[in-house]
Design a protein around this motif. Sequence first.
Motif, PDB file in Angstrom:
ATOM      1  N   GLU A  59      37.271  36.110  33.175  1.00 31.98           N
ATOM      2  CA  GLU A  59      38.651  35.715  33.461  1.00 31.98           C
ATOM      3  C   GLU A  59      39.285  36.583  34.539  1.00 31.98           C
ATOM      4  O   GLU A  59      40.038  36.087  35.382  1.00 31.98           O
ATOM      5  CB  GLU A  59      39.488  35.761  32.178  1.00 31.98           C
ATOM      6  CG  GLU A  59      40.893  35.234  32.390  1.00 31.98           C
ATOM      7  CD  GLU A  59      41.706  35.163  31.112  1.00 31.98           C
ATOM      8  OE1 GLU A  59      42.699  34.428  31.119  1.00 31.98           O
ATOM      9  OE2 GLU A  59      41.352  35.833  30.123  1.00 31.98           O
ATOM     10  N   GLU A  60      38.989  37.865  34.546  1.00 32.20           N
ATOM     11  CA  GLU A  60      39.565  38.761  35.562  1.00 32.20           C
ATOM     12  C   GLU A  60      39.102  38.379  36.962  1.00 32.20           C
ATOM     13  O   GLU A  60      39.881  38.448  37.914  1.00 32.20           O
ATOM     14  CB  GLU A  60      39.225  40.222  35.250  1.00 32.20           C
ATOM     15  CG  GLU A  60      39.912  40.749  33.999  1.00 32.20           C
ATOM     16  CD  GLU A  60      41.436  40.596  34.038  1.00 32.20           C
ATOM     17  OE1 GLU A  60      42.055  40.912  35.084  1.00 32.20           O
ATOM     18  OE2 GLU A  60      42.010  40.147  33.030  1.00 32.20           O
ATOM     19  N   GLU A  61      37.844  37.980  37.090  1.00 34.78           N
ATOM     20  CA  GLU A  61      37.347  37.543  38.396  1.00 34.78           C
ATOM     21  C   GLU A  61      38.079  36.280  38.847  1.00 34.78           C
ATOM     22  O   GLU A  61      38.483  36.165  40.006  1.00 34.78           O
ATOM     23  CB  GLU A  61      35.839  37.277  38.335  1.00 34.78           C
ATOM     24  CG  GLU A  61      35.000  38.524  38.170  1.00 34.78           C
ATOM     25  CD  GLU A  61      33.516  38.243  38.038  1.00 34.78           C
ATOM     26  OE1 GLU A  61      32.766  39.215  37.814  1.00 34.78           O
ATOM     27  OE2 GLU A  61      33.077  37.074  38.160  1.00 34.78           O
ATOM     28  N   ALA A  62      38.272  35.336  37.948  1.00 33.92           N
ATOM     29  CA  ALA A  62      38.981  34.097  38.284  1.00 33.92           C
ATOM     30  C   ALA A  62      40.450  34.381  38.616  1.00 33.92           C
ATOM     31  O   ALA A  62      41.001  33.804  39.559  1.00 33.92           O
ATOM     32  CB  ALA A  62      38.871  33.094  37.143  1.00 33.92           C
ATOM     33  N   LEU A  63      41.078  35.275  37.869  1.00 35.44           N
ATOM     34  CA  LEU A  63      42.475  35.634  38.141  1.00 35.44           C
ATOM     35  C   LEU A  63      42.623  36.303  39.503  1.00 35.44           C
ATOM     36  O   LEU A  63      43.631  36.106  40.191  1.00 35.44           O
ATOM     37  CB  LEU A  63      43.021  36.531  37.030  1.00 35.44           C
ATOM     38  CG  LEU A  63      43.293  35.826  35.704  1.00 35.44           C
ATOM     39  CD1 LEU A  63      43.592  36.859  34.606  1.00 35.44           C
ATOM     40  CD2 LEU A  63      44.426  34.825  35.831  1.00 35.44           C
ATOM     41  N   MET A  64      41.626  37.088  39.906  1.00 35.81           N
ATOM     42  CA  MET A  64      41.680  37.725  41.224  1.00 35.81           C
ATOM     43  C   MET A  64      41.665  36.674  42.326  1.00 35.81           C
ATOM     44  O   MET A  64      42.379  36.794  43.319  1.00 35.81           O
ATOM     45  CB  MET A  64      40.516  38.705  41.395  1.00 35.81           C
ATOM     46  CG  MET A  64      40.485  39.392  42.756  1.00 35.81           C
ATOM     47  SD  MET A  64      42.004  40.273  43.199  1.00 35.81           S
ATOM     48  CE  MET A  64      41.917  41.625  42.053  1.00 35.81           C
ATOM     49  N   VAL A  65      40.870  35.633  42.163  1.00 27.30           N
ATOM     50  CA  VAL A  65      40.855  34.550  43.150  1.00 27.30           C
ATOM     51  C   VAL A  65      42.247  33.931  43.242  1.00 27.30           C
ATOM     52  O   VAL A  65      42.792  33.738  44.333  1.00 27.30           O
ATOM     53  CB  VAL A  65      39.794  33.478  42.816  1.00 27.30           C
ATOM     54  CG1 VAL A  65      39.883  32.300  43.782  1.00 27.30           C
ATOM     55  CG2 VAL A  65      38.395  34.081  42.833  1.00 27.30           C
ATOM     56  N   SER A  66      42.854  33.657  42.110  1.00 25.83           N
ATOM     57  CA  SER A  66      44.197  33.080  42.075  1.00 25.83           C
ATOM     58  C   SER A  66      45.203  33.992  42.773  1.00 25.83           C
ATOM     59  O   SER A  66      46.015  33.542  43.580  1.00 25.83           O
ATOM     60  CB  SER A  66      44.620  32.830  40.624  1.00 25.83           C
ATOM     61  OG  SER A  66      45.920  32.318  40.574  1.00 25.83           O
ATOM     62  N   THR A  67      45.134  35.267  42.473  1.00 24.64           N
ATOM     63  CA  THR A  67      46.047  36.238  43.096  1.00 24.64           C
ATOM     64  C   THR A  67      45.894  36.244  44.606  1.00 24.64           C
ATOM     65  O   THR A  67      46.886  36.222  45.347  1.00 24.64           O
ATOM     66  CB  THR A  67      45.790  37.652  42.524  1.00 24.64           C
ATOM     67  OG1 THR A  67      46.068  37.622  41.125  1.00 24.64           O
ATOM     68  CG2 THR A  67      46.650  38.698  43.205  1.00 24.64           C
ATOM     69  N   ILE A  80      35.910  36.384  49.540  1.00 30.26           N
ATOM     70  CA  ILE A  80      35.531  36.106  48.155  1.00 30.26           C
ATOM     71  C   ILE A  80      34.240  35.301  48.188  1.00 30.26           C
ATOM     72  O   ILE A  80      34.148  34.307  48.917  1.00 30.26           O
ATOM     73  CB  ILE A  80      36.610  35.285  47.421  1.00 30.26           C
ATOM     74  CG1 ILE A  80      37.899  36.072  47.274  1.00 30.26           C
ATOM     75  CG2 ILE A  80      36.098  34.845  46.041  1.00 30.26           C
ATOM     76  CD1 ILE A  80      39.049  35.266  46.696  1.00 30.26           C
ATOM     77  N   LEU A  81      33.285  35.710  47.390  1.00 33.18           N
ATOM     78  CA  LEU A  81      32.054  34.945  47.224  1.00 33.18           C
ATOM     79  C   LEU A  81      32.042  34.345  45.831  1.00 33.18           C
ATOM     80  O   LEU A  81      32.249  35.056  44.840  1.00 33.18           O
ATOM     81  CB  LEU A  81      30.825  35.845  47.402  1.00 33.18           C
ATOM     82  CG  LEU A  81      29.478  35.181  47.068  1.00 33.18           C
ATOM     83  CD1 LEU A  81      29.191  34.005  48.014  1.00 33.18           C
ATOM     84  CD2 LEU A  81      28.361  36.205  47.104  1.00 33.18           C
ATOM     85  N   ILE A  82      31.771  33.050  45.761  1.00 31.17           N
ATOM     86  CA  ILE A  82      31.586  32.359  44.488  1.00 31.17           C
ATOM     87  C   ILE A  82      30.099  32.042  44.397  1.00 31.17           C
ATOM     88  O   ILE A  82      29.565  31.312  45.235  1.00 31.17           O
ATOM     89  CB  ILE A  82      32.462  31.098  44.416  1.00 31.17           C
ATOM     90  CG1 ILE A  82      33.930  31.499  44.563  1.00 31.17           C
ATOM     91  CG2 ILE A  82      32.213  30.342  43.113  1.00 31.17           C
ATOM     92  CD1 ILE A  82      34.885  30.354  44.735  1.00 31.17           C
ATOM     93  N   THR A  83      29.418  32.614  43.397  1.00 36.13           N
ATOM     94  CA  THR A  83      27.968  32.611  43.354  1.00 36.13           C
ATOM     95  C   THR A  83      27.450  32.773  41.931  1.00 36.13           C
ATOM     96  O   THR A  83      28.234  33.060  41.023  1.00 36.13           O
ATOM     97  CB  THR A  83      27.423  33.754  44.243  1.00 36.13           C
ATOM     98  OG1 THR A  83      26.004  33.668  44.339  1.00 36.13           O
ATOM     99  CG2 THR A  83      27.823  35.114  43.703  1.00 36.13           C
ATOM    100  N   THR A  84      26.155  32.668  41.770  1.00 36.39           N
ATOM    101  CA  THR A  84      25.513  33.013  40.502  1.00 36.39           C
ATOM    102  C   THR A  84      24.968  34.437  40.541  1.00 36.39           C
ATOM    103  O   THR A  84      24.591  34.978  39.514  1.00 36.39           O
ATOM    104  CB  THR A  84      24.319  32.075  40.201  1.00 36.39           C
ATOM    105  OG1 THR A  84      23.299  32.288  41.177  1.00 36.39           O
ATOM    106  CG2 THR A  84      24.749  30.622  40.180  1.00 36.39           C
ATOM    107  N   VAL A 135      31.483  35.201  39.656  1.00 36.04           N
ATOM    108  CA  VAL A 135      30.170  34.754  39.211  1.00 36.04           C
ATOM    109  C   VAL A 135      30.305  33.507  38.343  1.00 36.04           C
ATOM    110  O   VAL A 135      31.076  33.490  37.379  1.00 36.04           O
ATOM    111  CB  VAL A 135      29.434  35.869  38.431  1.00 36.04           C
ATOM    112  CG1 VAL A 135      28.140  35.345  37.825  1.00 36.04           C
ATOM    113  CG2 VAL A 135      29.157  37.053  39.351  1.00 36.04           C
ATOM    114  N   ILE A 136      29.552  32.488  38.716  1.00 33.64           N
ATOM    115  CA  ILE A 136      29.433  31.266  37.930  1.00 33.64           C
ATOM    116  C   ILE A 136      28.033  31.334  37.314  1.00 33.64           C
ATOM    117  O   ILE A 136      27.038  31.110  38.025  1.00 33.64           O
ATOM    118  CB  ILE A 136      29.571  30.000  38.811  1.00 33.64           C
ATOM    119  CG1 ILE A 136      30.826  30.037  39.672  1.00 33.64           C
ATOM    120  CG2 ILE A 136      29.502  28.747  37.944  1.00 33.64           C
ATOM    121  CD1 ILE A 136      32.137  29.969  38.945  1.00 33.64           C
TER     122      ILE A 136
END
Length: 183
Positions: A21-29, A107-111, A126-127
């Motif tokens: 959740e913190e990683e996702a919130l950082m993207v939002s921020t 920002i990198l969205i990755t596995t 990370v996904i």
Amino acid sequence: MKKIIRMIGEEVVSVLSKIDEEEALMVSTLLNKSKRIFVYGDGRSGLMGKAFAMRLMHGGYTVYVVGETITPSIEEDDLLILISGSGSSDMMYDFAKKAWNIGGNVILITTNRDSKIASVSHHVLVIPAATKYRRKVEPETIQPLGNQFDQSVHLVLDGIIIHSLQMNETLAQDMLKRHANLE
């Protein structure tokens, strides 16, 4: 058919439950702090990126898809979002380095948190889904190629946009005004 659809849904729910959740919130921020947003992905990740960019535009963000004819130069304080299951694309690595050197955020969205592109990114989301490479750390899937990653990215990014818009109190009516009307 219903069994396959149910299994796909269960797989994606499992992946989504493991998102940090913190990683996702950082993207939002960072979406809400950036003056302009640039999005890029190869292949189907690129299609997920274009869907994300469209939703950002509907939400009132200034957003561009890298490689389109109307995309301007990235500048300091801009945000570059790269989508790559493996995190290993040479071209995306070069894009990340260029944005970093200019003073943009990456920002990198990755596995793959330990990927080449992650090493030159400010933030990583990370996904934890399967890709076409089927690394040992990836979950099992009945789906071919990177379907599980693509589906999960799409839903996670939709969730991030919804959260980001709630923070900005953007009204649905404003979004409808920005929706394409030449269709």
